[in-house]
Design a protein around this motif. Sequence first.
Motif, short mmCIF file in Angstrom:
data_model
loop_
_atom_site.label_atom_id
_atom_site.label_comp_id
_atom_site.label_asym_id
_atom_site.label_seq_id
_atom_site.Cartn_x
_atom_site.Cartn_y
_atom_site.Cartn_z
N LEU A 112 0.86 -1.18 0.00
CA LEU A 112 0.00 0.00 0.00
C LEU A 112 0.90 1.22 0.00
N THR A 113 0.86 1.99 -1.08
CA THR A 113 1.68 3.20 -1.15
C THR A 113 0.78 4.42 -1.23
N LEU A 114 1.04 5.34 -0.31
CA LEU A 114 0.22 6.54 -0.16
C LEU A 114 1.11 7.78 -0.05
N GLU A 115 2.23 7.78 -0.72
CA GLU A 115 3.18 8.89 -0.62
C GLU A 115 2.60 10.18 -1.20
N LYS A 116 3.05 11.29 -0.62
CA LYS A 116 2.74 12.64 -1.11
C LYS A 116 1.23 12.88 -1.24
N GLU A 132 10.48 6.86 14.27
CA GLU A 132 11.29 5.92 15.04
C GLU A 132 11.81 4.77 14.19
N ASP A 133 10.93 4.17 13.38
CA ASP A 133 11.33 2.96 12.66
C ASP A 133 10.71 2.85 11.28
N GLY A 134 10.33 3.98 10.69
CA GLY A 134 9.81 3.98 9.33
C GLY A 134 8.57 3.12 9.18
N MET A 135 8.46 2.48 8.03
CA MET A 135 7.33 1.64 7.70
C MET A 135 7.13 0.54 8.73
N HIS A 136 8.21 -0.06 9.20
CA HIS A 136 8.10 -1.15 10.17
C HIS A 136 7.50 -0.68 11.49
N GLY A 137 7.86 0.52 11.91
CA GLY A 137 7.30 1.08 13.13
C GLY A 137 5.80 1.33 13.01
N VAL A 138 5.37 1.82 11.85
CA VAL A 138 3.95 2.09 11.64
C VAL A 138 3.18 0.77 11.58
N LEU A 139 3.70 -0.21 10.86
CA LEU A 139 3.02 -1.51 10.80
C LEU A 139 2.90 -2.13 12.19
N ARG A 140 3.95 -2.02 12.99
CA ARG A 140 3.92 -2.55 14.36
C ARG A 140 2.85 -1.83 15.19
N LEU A 141 2.79 -0.50 15.07
CA LEU A 141 1.78 0.28 15.79
C LEU A 141 0.37 -0.14 15.38
N LEU A 142 0.14 -0.26 14.08
CA LEU A 142 -1.19 -0.63 13.59
C LEU A 142 -1.58 -2.02 14.08
N ARG A 143 -0.65 -2.96 14.04
CA ARG A 143 -0.96 -4.32 14.47
C ARG A 143 -1.19 -4.40 15.98
N ASP A 144 -0.44 -3.60 16.73
CA ASP A 144 -0.63 -3.59 18.18
C ASP A 144 -1.97 -2.98 18.58
N ARG A 145 -2.46 -2.03 17.81
CA ARG A 145 -3.67 -1.29 18.18
C ARG A 145 -4.91 -1.64 17.35
N ALA A 146 -4.78 -2.59 16.45
CA ALA A 146 -5.93 -2.95 15.62
C ALA A 146 -7.05 -3.50 16.48
N ARG A 161 -5.03 -5.18 10.77
CA ARG A 161 -5.63 -6.51 10.57
C ARG A 161 -5.14 -7.19 9.30
N ILE A 162 -4.53 -6.44 8.40
CA ILE A 162 -4.11 -7.01 7.11
C ILE A 162 -2.80 -7.77 7.34
N ALA A 163 -2.90 -9.06 7.59
CA ALA A 163 -1.74 -9.88 7.91
C ALA A 163 -0.75 -9.95 6.75
N THR A 164 -1.22 -9.80 5.52
CA THR A 164 -0.36 -9.92 4.34
C THR A 164 0.40 -8.64 4.02
N LEU A 165 0.04 -7.51 4.66
CA LEU A 165 0.65 -6.22 4.33
C LEU A 165 2.12 -6.19 4.73
N LYS A 166 2.98 -6.06 3.75
CA LYS A 166 4.43 -6.06 3.97
C LYS A 166 5.07 -4.70 3.70
N THR A 167 4.47 -3.93 2.80
CA THR A 167 5.02 -2.63 2.42
C THR A 167 3.95 -1.56 2.58
N LEU A 168 4.29 -0.54 3.36
CA LEU A 168 3.41 0.59 3.57
C LEU A 168 4.24 1.86 3.40
N ARG A 169 3.99 2.60 2.33
CA ARG A 169 4.76 3.81 2.03
C ARG A 169 3.93 5.03 2.36
#
Length: 140
Positions: A62-66, A102-116, A78-86
């Motif tokens: 999922l790329t949402l840049e600019k 703090e950790d770029g895309m990986h930090g955001v994915l971790r936050l989303l998965r922790d709070r989903a 909840r999207i277990a398959t999501l590997k890239t989030l821009r």
Amino acid sequence: QSLPSTMTTLAELQILIADHNEIFQVEPWIQHLTSLHELALDYNRLMSVPRELSRLPSLTTLTLEKNSISTLPMELGRIATLKTLRLEKNLLRPPVSDAFEEDGMHGVLRLLRDRAPPKSRGTTPVLVGPGNPTGKFPIR
């Protein structure tokens, strides 16, 4: 401008690249594109991301840049398959911006998965009446 709803007929669509189209809204019908693996909406005018994207079981990228996105729906976790989030060059606010710094895309994915929030499963019907006056026993 938004994506045309006639796209719901493209049930087997796997890649949708709609960069540079001045899109300001993604409609909830996008959840019906269940074969979608990659969604690119870079360089548009998005201010929000619909939580319905969390219903895309095959989405890996999922790329949402600019855009002008300030926050993300936690349901994306909840999207277990999501590997890239821009998300570069958006107007992200805390806690998403903090996780991104703090950790770029990986930090955001971790936050989303922790709070989903958990998926709603509905409720079990309960009969209250003679033999079950408190409603403690579900109907089977």
